[in-house]
Every structure is written in structure tokens, then in C-alpha cells.
Design an enzyme around this catalytic site. Structure first.
Site, PDB file in Angstrom:
ATOM      1  N   GLU A  19       0.952  10.501  -5.787  1.00 15.23           N
ATOM      2  CA  GLU A  19       1.744  11.756  -5.984  1.00 15.23           C
ATOM      3  C   GLU A  19       2.218  11.734  -7.499  1.00 15.23           C
ATOM      4  OE1 GLU A  19       4.863   9.014  -4.174  1.00 15.23           O
ATOM      5  OE2 GLU A  19       2.827   9.403  -3.925  1.00 15.23           O
ATOM      6  N   CYS A  42       3.507   3.388  -0.076  1.00 13.57           N
ATOM      7  CA  CYS A  42       4.429   2.286  -0.554  1.00 13.57           C
ATOM      8  C   CYS A  42       5.157   1.835   0.796  1.00 13.57           C
ATOM      9  CB  CYS A  42       5.198   2.832  -1.616  1.00 13.57           C
ATOM     10  SG  CYS A  42       6.178   1.468  -2.462  1.00 13.57           S
ATOM     11  N   HIS A  82       1.621   5.086  -5.524  1.00 11.51           N
ATOM     12  CA  HIS A  82       1.953   6.361  -5.454  1.00 11.51           C
ATOM     13  C   HIS A  82       0.959   7.283  -6.131  1.00 11.51           C
ATOM     14  CE1 HIS A  82       6.057   5.355  -3.915  1.00 11.51           C
ATOM     15  NE2 HIS A  82       5.882   4.292  -4.655  1.00 11.51           N
TER      16      HIS A  82
END
Length: 172
Positions: free
Chosen positions: A169, A79, A167
Site C-alpha cells: 500500500e 507485515c 507494505h
């Protein structure tokens, strides 16, 4: 000392989650503030630059001296980290016409890119950004896009370095 991945924290709400996901892959990692990176040694096998609530265009945006790391170890910008790597080396990052937050689907994937090997078109990702990468430096190549974000992921040619606007994660 054991092999590790360093995570430079630029203030992201997801930095701890990045570390958790890396550790779930049985890889040791350490989080350090972006402005106090540790010295590079033979045990560091990669560097992740986290997201941030800041824009890379802000006057006091997190600035990272990558001279010790670039082309020494693989880099992954997530990001803000991706935006930082793009802008720092000649790309253009500007406010997005529509803030993208939440689920998105990869509409294009360059499947021969090491980072995205096995990731199919249509894969769901999580976006959370107000700025977007409008252009990349000459030695960068787009490896993934969404319907709204042409530069969802890129590879820096000649390096094991990548940027991702999403993202990975975060699970939905």
C-alpha cells in the site's frame, strides 16, 4: 448490502492507506478493530490483517480469533498480519538481526502464485519491521524473498490465503 473486504486494524500507521488502495481498485472495504471483528456473512469476500507497532511476541500483542474466517474467505496478512498468521499456526517469528525499513527488492518471486502473478523479480517493495519470520508452518510455502528477508511473502497451501512482510500500500 454489497460485497466487501474487511480490514482488521491492529494499530498500523498504514491501515487507512490499505483501505485507500483497496478502494482505488473499486472494491468496497471496511476497517474494524482487530478485537471487534464483524460477523462473517455472504457479502464478505476477503479479510486483510493490518500491520502493527507491536511484536507478535509481546505479552499483550493483538490477538485475532480467526475461527470464523480461516478457510471461509481469503486472508491476507500484511507485515504484523503475516507474522501473526505464521506464528499462530506453528511458525517462528523472532526479532530481526537488522531492522528492515524502507526500500527493498524482491530477489525471488514464485510467479505462479496467484498473489504475485505478473510481479517480476527485482520489484521494489517497502519494508517496515523489527521482527522476521524464521520458519513457517508445514502447509505454508514461500512465494517471495528479498536479499535480507527469506520469507517476504508466503501462501497457505489449500487456501486462498497469503502473508506479505512488505507494505504494497506504500509507494516510495
Amino acid at each position: 448490502m454489497q460485497e466487501m473486504v474487511l480490514i482488521l486494524d491492529c494499530g498500523s500507521q498504514y491501515t487507512q492507506l490499505i483501505a485507500r488502495r483497496v478502494r482505488e481498485l473499486n472494491v468496497y472495504c471496511e476497517i474494524h478493530p482487530y478485537n471487534k471483528p464483524p460477523k462473517l456473512d455472504k457479502n464478505v469476500k476477503g479479510l486483510i490483517i493490518s500491520g502493527s507497532p507491536h511484536s507478535v511476541n509481546e505479552e499483550n500483542a493483538p490477538e485475532i480469533d480467526l475461527s470464523k474466517y480461516k478457510q471461509q474467505v481469503p486472508l491476507l496478512g500484511v507485515c504484523y498480519g503475516a507474522q501473526f498468521l505464521a506464528k499462530k499456526f506453528g511458525g517462528k517469528v523472532e526479532p530481526s538481526e537488522t531492522r528492515e525499513y524502507g526500500r527493498a527488492k524482491l530477489s525471488e518471486v514464485k510467479s505462479n502464485a496467484d498473489l504475485l502473478r505478473g510481479v517480476p523479480v527485482g520489484s521494489q517493495v517497502w519494508m517496515s519491521h523489527g521482527d522476521t519470520i524464521l520458519s513457517l508452518p508445514d502447509n505454508y510455502e514461500i512465494i517471495a524473498s528479498t536479499h535480507d528477508v527469506p520469507v517476504a511473502a508466503y501462501h497457505i497451501k489449500g487456501e486462498d490465503s497469503f502473508g506479505i512482510q512488505f507494505h504494497p500500500e506504500v509507494y516510495h
